[in-house]
Design a protein around this motif. Sequence first.
Motif, mmCIF file in Angstrom:
data_model
loop_
_atom_site.group_PDB
_atom_site.id
_atom_site.type_symbol
_atom_site.label_atom_id
_atom_site.label_comp_id
_atom_site.label_asym_id
_atom_site.label_seq_id
_atom_site.Cartn_x
_atom_site.Cartn_y
_atom_site.Cartn_z
ATOM 1 N N ARG A 1 0.860 -1.185 0.000
ATOM 2 C CA ARG A 1 0.000 0.000 0.000
ATOM 3 C C ARG A 1 0.888 1.223 0.000
ATOM 4 O O ARG A 1 1.916 1.266 0.656
ATOM 5 C CB ARG A 1 -0.853 0.028 1.270
ATOM 6 N N THR B 1 -13.728 14.166 -0.206
ATOM 7 C CA THR B 1 -13.754 13.010 0.692
ATOM 8 C C THR B 1 -15.176 12.694 1.129
ATOM 9 O O THR B 1 -15.607 11.539 1.123
ATOM 10 C CB THR B 1 -12.886 13.297 1.933
ATOM 11 N N ASN C 1 -17.239 11.214 -1.629
ATOM 12 C CA ASN C 1 -16.903 9.816 -1.921
ATOM 13 C C ASN C 1 -17.329 8.871 -0.803
ATOM 14 O O ASN C 1 -17.081 7.675 -0.877
ATOM 15 C CB ASN C 1 -15.400 9.663 -2.151
ATOM 16 N N ASN D 1 -16.059 8.749 2.173
ATOM 17 C CA ASN D 1 -14.927 8.374 3.029
ATOM 18 C C ASN D 1 -14.865 9.261 4.270
ATOM 19 O O ASN D 1 -15.696 10.141 4.448
ATOM 20 C CB ASN D 1 -13.626 8.465 2.242
ATOM 21 N N ASN E 1 -11.372 3.594 6.671
ATOM 22 C CA ASN E 1 -12.066 4.511 5.758
ATOM 23 C C ASN E 1 -11.494 5.922 5.705
ATOM 24 O O ASN E 1 -12.006 6.779 5.005
ATOM 25 C CB ASN E 1 -13.551 4.598 6.118
ATOM 26 N N THR F 1 -9.347 8.582 4.372
ATOM 27 C CA THR F 1 -8.528 8.805 3.182
ATOM 28 C C THR F 1 -7.893 10.188 3.188
ATOM 29 O O THR F 1 -7.027 10.471 2.386
ATOM 30 C CB THR F 1 -9.364 8.670 1.895
ATOM 31 N N GLY G 1 -5.146 6.427 4.421
ATOM 32 C CA GLY G 1 -4.951 5.436 3.372
ATOM 33 C C GLY G 1 -4.330 4.142 3.844
ATOM 34 O O GLY G 1 -3.427 3.606 3.226
ATOM 35 N N ASP H 1 -7.426 -0.349 1.543
ATOM 36 C CA ASP H 1 -7.166 -0.407 0.095
ATOM 37 C C ASP H 1 -7.367 0.931 -0.614
ATOM 38 O O ASP H 1 -7.124 1.046 -1.798
ATOM 39 C CB ASP H 1 -8.011 -1.514 -0.547
ATOM 40 N N LYS H 2 -7.811 1.960 0.122
ATOM 41 C CA LYS H 2 -8.009 3.259 -0.512
ATOM 42 C C LYS H 2 -6.760 4.122 -0.335
ATOM 43 O O LYS H 2 -6.135 4.095 0.721
ATOM 44 C CB LYS H 2 -9.200 3.982 0.130
ATOM 45 N N GLU H 3 -6.465 4.913 -1.369
ATOM 46 C CA GLU H 3 -5.289 5.772 -1.259
ATOM 47 C C GLU H 3 -5.557 6.965 -0.360
ATOM 48 O O GLU H 3 -6.675 7.463 -0.295
ATOM 49 C CB GLU H 3 -4.864 6.250 -2.650
ATOM 50 N N GLY H 4 -4.524 7.444 0.291
ATOM 51 C CA GLY H 4 -4.703 8.532 1.235
ATOM 52 C C GLY H 4 -4.036 9.812 0.792
ATOM 53 O O GLY H 4 -3.156 9.824 -0.058
ATOM 54 N N LYS H 5 -4.521 10.917 1.365
ATOM 55 C CA LYS H 5 -3.947 12.216 1.049
ATOM 56 C C LYS H 5 -3.803 13.022 2.339
ATOM 57 O O LYS H 5 -4.634 12.905 3.240
ATOM 58 C CB LYS H 5 -4.874 12.935 0.050
#
Length: 731
Positions: free
Chosen positions: A379, A412, A415, A417, A548, A550, A584, A587-591
């Motif tokens: 990841r 976010t 979506n 999240n 969850n 992100t 993140g 499986d979700k990408e983070g910012k």
Amino acid sequence: MVAEVIVDISTSEIDRVFDYDTGILQVHIGHRVLVPFGRKLIEGFVIKLKNTSTFSGKLKPIDSIIDKYEVITPEMLELMDYMTHKYNLRKIDVLRLFIPSQLRGGKVKELVKNYVTLNTEIDFSSMVESLSTRAKKQKECLEYLNENGGEFQQELNKMFSANAVNTLAVRNYLVIEPVKVDRKPNVIRAENDKKVLTPLQQNAVDKILEDDKIKLLYGVTGSGKTEVYLHSMEEILKQGKTAIMLVPEIALTPQMSKLVTARFGELVAILHSGLSAGERFDEWERILLGKARVVIGARSAIFAPIQNLGLIIIDEEHDGSYISESNPRYDTKDIAIFRAEYNKCPLVLGSATPSIDSFLRAKHGKYTLIRMAERVNQRKLPEMQIVDMVRAVKEKDSKIFSKVLIDELRQTIQNGNQAMIFINRRGFSSFVMCRDCGYIAKCSDCDISLTYHKEENVLKCHYCGKKYKMPDKCPHCGSENIRMGKIGTETVVKELERIFPGVKMLRMDNDTTSTKDSHQKILQAFRNGEAQILVGTQMIAKGHDFPNVTLVGILDADSSLYFSDYRSTERTFQLITQVAGRAGRADKEGKVVVQTYAPKHYVFWYAKENDYDGFFEKENNARKLTHFPPYTTIIRVMITSIVEDKAIEITQQIFNEISNIKKDFEDRFVYLQAMKSPVNRMQSRYRYQVLLRIKKKNDQEIIDEIYKVVNKYNKEKGCWIFVENNPQSLI
Ligand code: ADP
Ligand code: ZN
Ligand code: ZN
């Protein structure tokens, strides 16, 4: 026999060993005993047994032995010696760390409950037949006991009424015996979710168990350090040994306790400040008696009376809470190193952002460095954006948020999240900054941020004592927008509610977590998706794993840079990396969006690039050049007295004596000065200090000399003097 006893009174004059006659008692080393002292009986600890005493008078006899077992193990007695010497502590203060406080004075007792079984001397069916047909409850009670073997009386009373149980007892059908019950801390039950290790994790476990050296486990956030700890502990347990695992403060304990308990069940004991006195005592006793073989807890769990130790783990080793800042002062790492050496077992220091001190030791080969540079399952680490708040386009009507962060938040939420907003509050109220150009008031001699002192209306440098006038205009750009700022979680939540009406938020800070378990409840609610944004202070920075999340926003990221502390850059790097690491993880990408007034500071660049090694090089060089730890040791001798003149007089004398010591070690002193303490009065005592910095190599030699001086003056009535070794803060 003669027993050497340390009595449980803490005044300096009495902190020595007294001889007592054991008489006919079977006294052992480590026993707690009652002894006559003056005209009273008081508690004491037996630390040695011998045949004769050098005391000329007649020895008084020990009155009695208090507990059923020795409460202090031989290892802990050696640890007591080590700590009293290293930190100049009183023996009794150290011994008190080793037992639950309520044990002293007999304030906590074993919990005993009545347990009921059937009287086997009477035939079961004849019991049942003898009952009147109307006695339904009694019949049910007998049948229940017959099926289940036994039950606590309290439970039976609830199930079948106290009346029924009493009647059966009077008939002599029941055997009622008191038994000891262990009070257990509350732990969230969870499935044992044991993972197959990745090759990186397996390598880490192998290295940890390879030998009894100290290991620095440097693993990026999300690299799966917890699983490495759990697997290592499992191996150690298989070898018949035991383990201690420390986590910082209470925040992390429920989370970790859950994981560890799911894996090792009954073998686990939990020690943290949230336990009741009874729970703490029972957990401690289970450890002492060998029933619990894994200890998990906060700082003080390092003193658990566990024997046959095979592994010690300190998670988040860089965390400041591992240092005790009040009497007795100690560094948990020193204690862990002592215990690991005593037991010839490995010690693991784990972190995504190791302290400069530990990483330097690893570089010098004193610790074995184990790297886990990748997140589990490849990841990605979250992408980080640094927002310059001096130039940023602010969100409409908002003094707090940049447009960038608001746009990301909107995305976010759309979506579905979750986001975390972290407010960096460390040291925030006390430094002075220009909100227009980012100028910070610093000491011209030390290059460390000045701290505002309200009573005197001045700025002070905590490292040299120099005072500066509070500016009314920015010396750099002339703006009057120069002040001390402080944004609270409440203001931030209000602002977010205005921008995002209807979006659910949770807030976590000192106000919302004052009651027991409230901390855990907020986290659980967030995990359950009851809110989309969690706003919080330092408390949300560590350890939490929310799949969850992100987006992570960091407000006033630079505020911790201006804390008057040579470690402020290190702390800022750690904070940003830790908080950013919350994004993140699944499986979700983070910012990550970092808002700062000092975007050019190197700390942000290295944090953004995730370049710990680069940061270390830079910071390490700076420490070397400016003669700060780990290249030197900072010593503060604090002299406090209700009478100011007395404090000044003693400070002067101690300063003179240390100046004499300096003559013998001239080249090893980097700094020596006597001054008012930055906070000059605390709890109605005046505070003066002698501050010094000495080179690290063989520093204990000089420290011991300083202890001698301090101990001489500590006998002076009305003055209370103590020595701090690399204090966490200099207020
Ligand atoms: P760290 O403490 O290093 O930041 P964690 O121990 O919290 O990382 O692990 C991050 C996530 O990866 C957790 O959700 C954990 O359950 C998961 N994880 C750890 N090891 C494995 C593994 N071997 N296989 C699959 N998932 C793992
Ligand atoms: Zn300015
Ligand atoms: Zn200074």
